[in-house]
Design a protein around this motif. Structure first.
Motif, short mmCIF file in Angstrom:
data_model
loop_
_atom_site.label_atom_id
_atom_site.label_comp_id
_atom_site.label_asym_id
_atom_site.label_seq_id
_atom_site.Cartn_x
_atom_site.Cartn_y
_atom_site.Cartn_z
N LEU A 269 34.67 24.55 41.98
CA LEU A 269 33.68 25.42 41.24
C LEU A 269 34.33 26.93 41.10
O LEU A 269 34.55 27.59 42.22
CB LEU A 269 32.21 25.43 41.92
N LEU A 270 34.87 27.39 39.84
CA LEU A 270 35.84 28.43 39.77
C LEU A 270 34.95 29.44 39.45
O LEU A 270 34.10 29.74 38.63
CB LEU A 270 36.57 28.00 38.40
N THR A 271 35.24 30.42 40.18
CA THR A 271 34.50 31.87 40.14
C THR A 271 35.42 33.16 40.35
O THR A 271 36.68 32.72 40.72
CB THR A 271 33.42 32.19 41.15
N ALA A 272 35.19 34.35 39.98
CA ALA A 272 36.18 35.29 39.92
C ALA A 272 35.01 36.57 40.06
O ALA A 272 34.27 36.64 39.24
CB ALA A 272 37.05 35.47 39.07
N ASP A 273 35.74 37.64 40.76
CA ASP A 273 34.87 39.07 40.60
C ASP A 273 33.69 39.00 41.19
O ASP A 273 32.54 39.43 40.44
CB ASP A 273 35.14 39.57 39.28
N SER A 274 33.29 38.54 42.60
CA SER A 274 32.26 38.89 42.95
C SER A 274 31.52 40.09 43.57
O SER A 274 30.40 40.41 43.44
CB SER A 274 31.98 37.78 44.18
N MET B 167 37.05 31.39 44.67
CA MET B 167 37.06 32.84 44.34
C MET B 167 38.20 33.54 44.12
O MET B 167 39.03 34.02 44.81
CB MET B 167 36.31 33.56 45.70
N ALA B 168 38.43 33.79 42.76
CA ALA B 168 39.68 34.17 42.08
C ALA B 168 39.83 35.80 42.12
O ALA B 168 40.20 36.38 41.27
CB ALA B 168 39.76 33.31 40.90
N GLY B 169 39.64 36.27 43.31
CA GLY B 169 40.03 37.57 43.36
C GLY B 169 38.88 38.51 43.25
O GLY B 169 37.88 38.16 42.61
N ASP B 170 38.99 39.84 43.96
CA ASP B 170 37.87 40.95 43.91
C ASP B 170 36.72 40.16 44.52
O ASP B 170 35.45 40.60 43.80
CB ASP B 170 37.70 41.37 42.55
N VAL C 36 48.88 21.68 35.41
CA VAL C 36 48.71 22.85 36.18
C VAL C 36 47.70 23.65 35.49
O VAL C 36 47.84 23.97 34.10
CB VAL C 36 49.82 23.73 36.16
N LEU C 37 46.72 24.14 35.87
CA LEU C 37 45.42 25.03 35.52
C LEU C 37 45.55 26.25 36.25
O LEU C 37 45.35 26.73 37.60
CB LEU C 37 44.06 24.32 35.91
N LEU C 38 46.14 27.29 35.50
CA LEU C 38 46.22 28.89 36.06
C LEU C 38 44.88 29.34 35.93
O LEU C 38 44.23 29.46 34.65
CB LEU C 38 47.20 29.56 34.87
N VAL C 39 44.30 29.95 36.76
CA VAL C 39 42.99 30.51 37.14
C VAL C 39 42.98 31.88 37.31
O VAL C 39 43.65 32.30 38.52
CB VAL C 39 41.91 29.57 37.79
N SER C 40 42.37 32.69 36.52
CA SER C 40 42.43 34.22 36.76
C SER C 40 41.02 34.91 36.35
O SER C 40 39.98 34.00 36.01
CB SER C 40 43.59 34.85 35.89
N GLY C 41 40.73 36.26 36.98
CA GLY C 41 39.52 36.85 36.55
C GLY C 41 39.97 38.23 36.27
O GLY C 41 40.71 38.21 35.16
N HIS D 10 40.84 44.77 43.93
CA HIS D 10 39.88 45.35 44.73
C HIS D 10 39.93 45.28 46.31
O HIS D 10 40.14 46.17 46.99
CB HIS D 10 38.39 45.10 44.26
N ASP D 11 40.40 44.06 46.60
CA ASP D 11 40.43 43.73 47.67
C ASP D 11 41.77 44.31 48.41
O ASP D 11 41.96 44.30 49.75
CB ASP D 11 40.72 41.85 47.92
#
Length: 326
Positions: free
Chosen positions: A56-61, A94-97, A253-258, A130-131
């Motif tokens: 489950l792909l998420t970003a920027d929580s 959790m792809a960052g922030d 290859v799946l590159l995941v970003s936020g 942010h992190d």
């Protein structure tokens, strides 16, 4: 004397109003927690036939340091929704922030949410800009890295660096991290590029697909040169060339970003080359708290990868799924 009494009366009224506000916030959050508990403890979805693993792909929580903040209440419901969507072997990326400012006060709240609401999932975080701040008032990159590595330990992940590679359900999850504190960009050293090359070599040897996570989109992907004119981190081309070379060797290859906080649109998903794709995610919780809960369910089968946009906050899918042959 009359003025003194008026001042004291105003102070008393102010204290009472503040107490009422604080009590209201605590009651509101208690209601949200009960609702989130019901969601995350609800019936678990059966694993789809033939599905090996689900990410489950998420970003920027953007977890806030105030436990009663409205956006933290929204985040509780969205995290519970991730747990509700879990089926079979499931991990949350959790792809960052993951925090709003890399403050020490934010990580205990994030840990409490993960412990309470992600009971059916492993968690794979990546560092965002942010992190990397350490604190929003007096930025301290070394302190920020220490806090992030502590969260990696909490997630039972390698914590020697802020970047890592793990194999989960026959899929390699490789998370990159900036090694300098920059406002919107990032920096990866030659050492980290060598680490990436080694991790990708291992994936090729074992014929495993890869989820490559970097908070900021690579320059030239997902419309980033349009939205961030300063480009992206300096080694963007090197990362892209490494990923493409290994995809050419026969792995997906799946590159995941936020980072962009952009809604799902035509720039969200892009084929960069043979077996190499880029996916940019909307904010799981916008830092202003006015949207959130959206992400992607990546379902791996023996012969394909299915990508489904999901509103985890409201528990519904968003449009048709996309299929990638493995």
């Amino acid at each position: 004397m009359l003025l003194e009494r008026s001042r004291k009366e105003a102070e008393r009224v102010g204290r009472e109003q503040l107490m009422r506000t604080h009590i209201w916030k605590k009651l509101k959050t208690a209601r949200v927690r009960r609702k989130a508990d019901r969601i995350c403890k609800g019936h678990m979805q059966p694993a789809q036939s033939g599905m090996r693993v689900q990410f489950l792909l998420t970003a920027d929580s953007h977890t806030d340091g105030d436990v009663y903040r409205d956006r933290n209440d929204q985040l509780r419901i969205s995290m519970a929704g991730l747990n509700r969507y879990a089926a079979g072997d499931t991990a949350v990326v959790m792809a960052g922030d993951i925090t709003n400012a890399g403050n020490p006060s934010e990580y205990p709240i994030l840990k409490a949410m993960v412990t309470r609401y992600l009971t059916r999932c492993r968690v794979f975080p990546a560092m965002g800009n942010h992190d990397s701040q350490g604190t929003s008032v007096n930025p301290d990159f070394r302190k920020a890295c220490g806090l992030f590595r502590d969260f990696l330990r909490f997630c039972d992940l390698p914590d020697e660096n802020c970047y890592y590679a793990v194999k989960h359900g026959g899929v390699y999850c490789i998370a990159l991290a900036t090694e300098r504190m920059l406002k919107d960009d990032g920096f990866v050293s030659r050492t980290q590029l060598d680490f990436l090359n080694t991790a990708l070599d291992r994936a090729v040897e074992e014929r495993c697909p890869v989820i490559l996570v970097n908070h900021q989109p690579l320059n030239g992907t997902n419309g980033v040169e349009r939205k961030w004119p300063e480009g992206n981190f300096e080694q963007s081309r090197a990362v892209r060339e490494l990923a493409q070379a290994h995809a050419d060797a026969g792995i997906t290859v799946l590159l995941v970003s936020g980072h962009l906080h952009a809604p799902f649109d035509r720039d969200s998903f892009q084929k960069l080359g043979e077996r190499f794709y880029a996916l940019n995610l909307p904010a799981f919780l916008d830092k202003d708290g006015d949207q959130g809960g959206a992400g992607v369910a990546a379902k791996f089968y023996a012969d394909r990868l299915e990508l489904q946009k999901v509103d985890f906050h409201r528990g519904k899918t968003l449009g048709d799924s996309r299929v990638i042959e493995l």
